[in-house]
Design a protein around this motif. Structure first.
Motif, PDB file in Angstrom:
ATOM      1  N   PRO A   8     -24.996  11.964  36.754  1.00  0.00           N
ATOM      2  CA  PRO A   8     -25.948  12.012  37.874  1.00  0.00           C
ATOM      3  C   PRO A   8     -26.656  10.676  38.055  1.00  0.00           C
ATOM      4  CG  PRO A   8     -26.191  13.925  36.428  1.00  0.00           C
ATOM      5  CD  PRO A   8     -25.287  12.967  35.721  1.00  0.00           C
ATOM      6  N   PRO A   9     -27.380  10.491  39.163  1.00  0.00           N
ATOM      7  CA  PRO A   9     -27.838   9.149  39.528  1.00  0.00           C
ATOM      8  C   PRO A   9     -29.213   8.718  39.027  1.00  0.00           C
ATOM      9  CG  PRO A   9     -28.160  10.657  41.369  1.00  0.00           C
ATOM     10  CD  PRO A   9     -27.506  11.452  40.276  1.00  0.00           C
ATOM     11  N   ILE A  10     -30.049   9.616  38.462  1.00  0.00           N
ATOM     12  CA  ILE A  10     -31.439   9.241  38.188  1.00  0.00           C
ATOM     13  C   ILE A  10     -31.548   8.061  37.233  1.00  0.00           C
ATOM     14  CG2 ILE A  10     -33.535   9.999  36.978  1.00  0.00           C
ATOM     15  CD1 ILE A  10     -33.449  10.780  39.865  1.00  0.00           C
ATOM     16  N   GLY A  11     -30.784   8.063  36.152  1.00  0.00           N
ATOM     17  CA  GLY A  11     -30.837   6.946  35.207  1.00  0.00           C
ATOM     18  C   GLY A  11     -30.484   5.630  35.861  1.00  0.00           C
ATOM     19  N   LYS A  12     -29.504   5.670  36.767  1.00  0.00           N
ATOM     20  CA  LYS A  12     -29.092   4.437  37.453  1.00  0.00           C
ATOM     21  C   LYS A  12     -30.134   4.007  38.489  1.00  0.00           C
ATOM     22  CE  LYS A  12     -25.283   6.765  37.668  1.00  0.00           C
ATOM     23  NZ  LYS A  12     -23.953   7.319  38.007  1.00  0.00           N
ATOM     24  N   TRP A  13     -30.793   4.968  39.122  1.00  0.00           N
ATOM     25  CA  TRP A  13     -31.895   4.599  40.008  1.00  0.00           C
ATOM     26  C   TRP A  13     -33.006   3.899  39.222  1.00  0.00           C
ATOM     27  CZ3 TRP A  13     -31.801   4.008  44.955  1.00  0.00           C
ATOM     28  CH2 TRP A  13     -31.014   4.818  45.782  1.00  0.00           C
ATOM     29  N   MET A  14     -33.272   4.371  38.008  1.00  0.00           N
ATOM     30  CA  MET A  14     -34.321   3.759  37.191  1.00  0.00           C
ATOM     31  C   MET A  14     -33.927   2.349  36.756  1.00  0.00           C
ATOM     32  SD  MET A  14     -35.509   7.120  35.000  1.00  0.00           S
ATOM     33  CE  MET A  14     -36.996   6.361  34.324  1.00  0.00           C
ATOM     34  N   ILE A  15     -32.671   2.148  36.427  1.00  0.00           N
ATOM     35  CA  ILE A  15     -32.192   0.790  36.142  1.00  0.00           C
ATOM     36  C   ILE A  15     -32.341  -0.078  37.390  1.00  0.00           C
ATOM     37  CG2 ILE A  15     -30.157  -0.590  35.571  1.00  0.00           C
ATOM     38  CD1 ILE A  15     -29.172   1.819  33.909  1.00  0.00           C
ATOM     39  N   GLY A  16     -32.060   0.522  38.542  1.00  0.00           N
ATOM     40  CA  GLY A  16     -32.139  -0.210  39.794  1.00  0.00           C
ATOM     41  C   GLY A  16     -33.542  -0.691  40.130  1.00  0.00           C
ATOM     42  N   ILE A  17     -34.569   0.017  39.651  1.00  0.00           N
ATOM     43  CA  ILE A  17     -35.945  -0.437  39.893  1.00  0.00           C
ATOM     44  C   ILE A  17     -36.153  -1.824  39.295  1.00  0.00           C
ATOM     45  CG2 ILE A  17     -38.372   0.004  39.350  1.00  0.00           C
ATOM     46  CD1 ILE A  17     -37.726   3.003  39.469  1.00  0.00           C
ATOM     47  N   GLY A  18     -35.672  -2.018  38.068  1.00  0.00           N
ATOM     48  CA  GLY A  18     -35.787  -3.332  37.432  1.00  0.00           C
ATOM     49  C   GLY A  18     -34.999  -4.383  38.181  1.00  0.00           C
ATOM     50  N   GLU A  19     -33.808  -4.019  38.658  1.00  0.00           N
ATOM     51  CA  GLU A  19     -33.002  -4.981  39.404  1.00  0.00           C
ATOM     52  C   GLU A  19     -33.665  -5.338  40.730  1.00  0.00           C
ATOM     53  OE1 GLU A  19     -28.634  -3.612  37.676  1.00  0.00           O
ATOM     54  OE2 GLU A  19     -29.215  -3.087  39.719  1.00  0.00           O
ATOM     55  N   GLN A  20     -34.334  -4.373  41.338  1.00  0.00           N
ATOM     56  CA  GLN A  20     -35.023  -4.643  42.591  1.00  0.00           C
ATOM     57  C   GLN A  20     -36.202  -5.588  42.385  1.00  0.00           C
ATOM     58  OE1 GLN A  20     -34.103  -3.663  45.600  1.00  0.00           O
ATOM     59  NE2 GLN A  20     -35.871  -4.477  46.703  1.00  0.00           N
ATOM     60  N   LEU A  21     -36.905  -5.412  41.258  1.00  0.00           N
ATOM     61  CA  LEU A  21     -38.101  -6.213  41.000  1.00  0.00           C
ATOM     62  C   LEU A  21     -37.781  -7.601  40.453  1.00  0.00           C
ATOM     63  CD1 LEU A  21     -40.433  -3.495  39.413  1.00  0.00           C
ATOM     64  CD2 LEU A  21     -40.562  -4.445  41.719  1.00  0.00           C
ATOM     65  N   PHE A  22     -36.749  -7.708  39.605  1.00  0.00           N
ATOM     66  CA  PHE A  22     -36.495  -8.958  38.890  1.00  0.00           C
ATOM     67  C   PHE A  22     -35.133  -9.568  39.187  1.00  0.00           C
ATOM     68  CE2 PHE A  22     -39.592  -6.570  36.396  1.00  0.00           C
ATOM     69  CZ  PHE A  22     -40.589  -7.521  36.232  1.00  0.00           C
ATOM     70  N   GLY A  23     -34.378  -8.921  40.045  1.00  0.00           N
ATOM     71  CA  GLY A  23     -33.088  -9.482  40.422  1.00  0.00           C
ATOM     72  C   GLY A  23     -31.943  -8.885  39.615  1.00  0.00           C
ATOM     73  N   TYR A  24     -30.735  -9.150  40.130  1.00  0.00           N
ATOM     74  CA  TYR A  24     -29.540  -8.647  39.458  1.00  0.00           C
ATOM     75  C   TYR A  24     -29.152  -9.633  38.362  1.00  0.00           C
ATOM     76  CZ  TYR A  24     -24.851  -6.779  38.765  1.00  0.00           C
ATOM     77  OH  TYR A  24     -23.708  -6.243  38.214  1.00  0.00           O
ATOM     78  N   ASN A  25     -29.814  -9.493  37.222  1.00  0.00           N
ATOM     79  CA  ASN A  25     -29.560 -10.339  36.060  1.00  0.00           C
ATOM     80  C   ASN A  25     -29.842  -9.509  34.815  1.00  0.00           C
ATOM     81  OD1 ASN A  25     -32.525 -10.637  35.453  1.00  0.00           O
ATOM     82  ND2 ASN A  25     -32.472 -11.707  37.428  1.00  0.00           N
ATOM     83  N   SER A  26     -29.574 -10.090  33.658  1.00  0.00           N
ATOM     84  CA  SER A  26     -29.668  -9.322  32.421  1.00  0.00           C
ATOM     85  C   SER A  26     -31.088  -8.817  32.161  1.00  0.00           C
ATOM     86  CB  SER A  26     -29.176 -10.153  31.231  1.00  0.00           C
ATOM     87  OG  SER A  26     -29.913 -11.365  31.124  1.00  0.00           O
ATOM     88  N   PHE A  27     -32.092  -9.613  32.507  1.00  0.00           N
ATOM     89  CA  PHE A  27     -33.471  -9.151  32.350  1.00  0.00           C
ATOM     90  C   PHE A  27     -33.761  -8.021  33.328  1.00  0.00           C
ATOM     91  CE2 PHE A  27     -38.016  -9.116  33.105  1.00  0.00           C
ATOM     92  CZ  PHE A  27     -38.547  -9.262  31.825  1.00  0.00           C
ATOM     93  N   GLY A  28     -33.297  -8.172  34.567  1.00  0.00           N
ATOM     94  CA  GLY A  28     -33.559  -7.171  35.587  1.00  0.00           C
ATOM     95  C   GLY A  28     -32.959  -5.818  35.275  1.00  0.00           C
ATOM     96  N   TRP A  29     -31.719  -5.783  34.772  1.00  0.00           N
ATOM     97  CA  TRP A  29     -31.114  -4.471  34.519  1.00  0.00           C
ATOM     98  C   TRP A  29     -31.517  -3.879  33.159  1.00  0.00           C
ATOM     99  CZ3 TRP A  29     -26.688  -8.123  35.335  1.00  0.00           C
ATOM    100  CH2 TRP A  29     -26.133  -8.602  34.151  1.00  0.00           C
ATOM    101  N   ARG A  30     -32.268  -4.636  32.341  1.00  0.00           N
ATOM    102  CA  ARG A  30     -32.711  -4.092  31.048  1.00  0.00           C
ATOM    103  C   ARG A  30     -34.197  -3.762  30.992  1.00  0.00           C
ATOM    104  NH1 ARG A  30     -29.330  -8.754  27.956  1.00  0.00           N
ATOM    105  NH2 ARG A  30     -27.242  -7.862  28.322  1.00  0.00           N
ATOM    106  N   ILE A  31     -34.988  -4.294  31.900  1.00  0.00           N
ATOM    107  CA  ILE A  31     -36.443  -4.148  31.784  1.00  0.00           C
ATOM    108  C   ILE A  31     -36.886  -2.693  31.954  1.00  0.00           C
ATOM    109  CG2 ILE A  31     -36.806  -4.645  34.233  1.00  0.00           C
ATOM    110  CD1 ILE A  31     -39.116  -5.524  31.245  1.00  0.00           C
TER     111      ILE A  31
END
Length: 522
Positions: free
Chosen positions: A103-126
Motif C-alpha cells: 500500500p502507498p502510505i509508507g511511500k507517501w511518508m518518504i515522499g514528504i522528505g523528498e518534497q521538502l529536501f529534494g530527490y536525494n539521499s537525505f531527502g528520501w531518508r529524513i
C-alpha cells in the motif's frame, strides 16, 4: 350574630434543604487500580527530551551516506517520487503504471522528505529519521504511563535509541520503520485509552455511582483515544498488510481492558456487563474504522486515471467506462493479485531468514558494502548491516520467559499486553514457513518496541518498587547496580557495532572482528 370557626394562622413551612450529593468512599485498593499515572514532572520531560534528542542526533549524523540508493531504497525512494508527481507508481521506461504489492502510505511518508529536501539521499531518508525519533518519544511516554517510573521510562527510550535494528531502519527509506511507527502510535493511544477509561470509572465511583447494583449503566464519555488508536491501525495497514495482526490484538486488548476496569470498579456481573456494553461495539468498530482508513489510503489511486488495475473490470468486460461500484471492485482485484504474489513469493535470497532465527540474530541483512574508501589500512571495509544490538537482542528471549512468569504470578495486564505486542510481530510469520516464503529479519521490527518494554518490565522487577523499599536498602542498591550495569553494557555494545551500522570506513580486520557469528553475519 354571625358565628364562625376561629383558626390559628401559622407561618408557612420553609422547604426542606436539598440533600447533599452522595460522596462515596472508594477503597484505596480500588483507587490504586483505577487512578491515572501521575503527570510527568520536569525531571521526566527533561529525561524524555534528552533521550529523544540523543536518538535523533545519532540518526542524523552523516545521514546522506551513501549517496545512492541502497537495498530496497531502489524501489521505495523512486515510487515515492512517482506518487508526488502522478499520485500512483509509474514505470518511466515505457510510461505505464507500475504494479506494486505494498500500500502507498509508507511511500507517501518518504515522499514528504523528498518534497521538502529534494530527490536525494537525505531527502528520501529524513522521514525515516523523523518517525524513528518520534517512536522513541512515544515509547518513553507510554512506558511512564505503564510503569509510573521516570527511570524505567528513560530506560525504554534509551534501549530503543541504542538498538542497531531500530537505528539502521531509521536511516533508510524502507517501509518497515513506518509500519512500526504507526503501530507504536496506536499502542500509545491504546495506553492512554486504558488510563482514561479507568480514571473515568474512578470519578464515577467518587461521585456516588454504585457499580454493584445491576442494571445501572456507567456513562464514561466518548473514547477519543480509542478512535485515534483505530485510525493509527488503519494507517499501519496502509504501510504493510501485516499491520492487520495488531488490529486484531489491540481490539481484543481494548475489550479486555474494559472488562478489567469493570471488575476493579466492583461491577457485580462484570463479564456480562462488558459483553452488553459499548466495549463489544468498539471491538468490531476497531476493524471497521481501520478498514475505512485503509481504503482511503489509496486516495491517489482512486483519483488517478492510470493506476494499475484502475479500470480492470471495464477493460476486461468491454465497457466504455467504470460503473459506480467498479473502483472498489478493481481495488479488490488488485489486492487479490497482490495477495497471490505475497503467498507465492519463494525466490531464494542470500539474506533471507526464518522467524525462529530473528531473536537469535541468525541472519542479519547487509544493506550496503564497499571496500574503496580510505581507512589507513591495506584493506578497508564499509558496511551497513541490519543487526540488532547483540547484547540487547540476546536478552529478549530470557526477558520474554521472565515476563510470562511475572504476568502469571502478578496477574498483571500490563505484562500480558507487552507480551501480546511482542509475539504479534513474530508468531504470525511462522505460518509462512511451510510455504517456504521468502522472509527477512526486518519483518520483525514492529515487535521491537514491545521486546524492549519486556526487558524494561523485567528490569523494573529486579530494581523493585521504590515506594516500598527505602532508598538505602540492600535490595534496591543491588537492583540499581544490575540495571545500571546492563544499560552500560548495551550502550558499549552499540558503540562497538556503530561503524557497521553507519557505514563507516574501517579496516577489514576491524570489520571482521565484529562478525561474531562468522559466515551467518557475512
Amino acid at each position: 350574630m354571625t358565628s364562625g370557626v376561629l383558626t390559628q394562622t401559622s407561618e408557612p413551612e420553609s422547604p426542606a434543604p436539598a440533600p447533599e450529593p452522595t460522596v462515596r468512599v472508594v477503597p484505596d485498593i480500588v483507587r490504586r487500580r483505577l487512578a491515572r499515572a501521575p503527570k510527568g514532572g520536569l525531571n521526566f520531560w527533561l529525561v524524555a527530551a534528552l533521550i529523544t534528542g540523543v536518538g535523533l542526533l545519532l540518526r542524523l549524523v552523516n545521514l546522506a551516506h551513501p549517496k545512492d540508493v541502497i537495498f530496497d531504497e531502489v524501489y521505495y525512494a523512486n515510487e515515492a517520487q512517482d506518487l508526488l508527481q502522478r499520485g500512483v507508481e509509474w514505470n518511466p521506461e515505457d510510461n505505464t503504471p507500475q504494479y506494486v504489492v505494498h500500500p502507498p502510505i509508507g511511500k507517501w511518508m518518504i515522499g514528504i522528505g523528498e518534497q521538502l529536501f529534494g530527490y536525494n539521499s537525505f531527502g528520501w531518508r529524513i522521514s525515516a529519521v523523523t518517525v524513528g525519533a518520534i517512536s522513541i518519544l512515544l515509547i518513553i511516554i507510554a512506558a511512564y504511563k505503564l510503569f509510573r517510573s521516570t527511570i524505567l521510562a528513560g530506560a525504554a527510550g534509551l534501549l530503543m535509541s541504542l538498538d542497531g535494528m531500530h537505528f539502521v531502519l531509521s536511516r533508510v527509506a524502507l517501509l518497515d520503520v513506518f509500519l512500526m511507527f504507526w503501530i507504536v502510535v496506536a499502542f500509545f493511544f491504546l495506553v492512554l485509552d486504558r488510563e482514561q477509561r479507568r480514571a473515568r470509572w474512578l470519578r464515577l465511583l467518587e461521585d456516588g455511582f454504585d457499580a454493584s447494583k445491576p442494571g445501572l449503566r456507567a456513562r464514561l464519555g466518548f473514547p477519543w483515544y480509542r478512535l485515534l488508536c483505530a485510525i493509527s491501525l488503519g494507517l499501519a495497514c496502509g504501510v504493510k498488510w501485516s499491520g492487520i495482526y495488531y488490529v486484531a490484538i489491540f481490539a481484543v486488548a481494548i475489550w479486555l481492558f474494559d472488562l478489567s476496569a469493570r471488575r476493579s470498579a466492583g461491577v457485580k456481573h462484570w463479564v456480562l456487563d462488558t459483553f452488553l456494553s459499548t466495549a463489544s461495539i468498539w471491538f468490531f468498530a476497531i476493524f471497521v474504522i481501520a478498514l475505512v482508513v485503509y481504503i482511503n489510503c489509496w486516495w491517489g489511486w482512486f483519483l488517478s486515471d492510470g493506476g494499475y488495475f484502475r479500470h480492470w473490470y471495464a477493460e476486461s468486460n468491454g465497457l466504455p467506462h467504470d460503473r459506480f461500484i467498479d473502483p472498489l471492485v478493481n481495488l479488490w482485484h488488485y489486492h487479490s493479485e497482490a495477495y497471490a504474489f505475497h503467498t507465492g513469493l519463494s525466490t531464494k535470497h542470500q539474506y533471507q531468514s526464518w522467524p525462529w532465527q530473528w531473536l537469535l540474530l541468525g541472519r542479519p541483512v547487509a544493506f550496503y558494502w564497499d571496500q574503496s574508501g580510505p581507512c589507513g589500512a591495506p584493506s578497508c571495509a564499509s558496511e551497513i548491516l541490519l543487526l540488532g544490538t547483540p547484547l540487547l537482542w540476546w536478552s529478549f528471549l530470557p526477558a520474554l520467559v521472565a515476563l510470562g512468569w511475572l504476568a502469571v504470578a502478578r496477574r498483571d495486564g500490563r505484562a500480558w499486553l507487552i507480551m501480546a505486542g511482542a509475539l504479534t510481530g513474530i508468531l504470525p510469520w511462522f505460518n509462512e514457513m511451510p510455504e517456504h516464503r521468502t522472509m527477512f529479519y526486518f519483518y520483525c521490527l514492529p515487535a521491537e518496541p514491545f521486546l524492549v518494554l519486556a526487558v524494561v518490565y523485567v528490569l523494573g522487577a529486579i530494581l523493585g518498587p521504590a515506594r516500598k523499599l527505602r532508598p538505602n536498602s540492600d535490595q534496591r542498591l543491588i537492583g540499581s547496580i544490575i540495571v545500571g550495569a546492563y544499560m552500560l553494557l548495551v550502550a558499549a555494545c552499540f558503540a562497538y557495532f556503530y561503524p557497521i551500522y553507519a557505514g563507516m570506513d574501517i579496516s577489514y580486520t576491524q570489520w571482521f572482528s565484529r562478525m561474531w557469528l562468522g559466515s551467518r553475519w557475512v
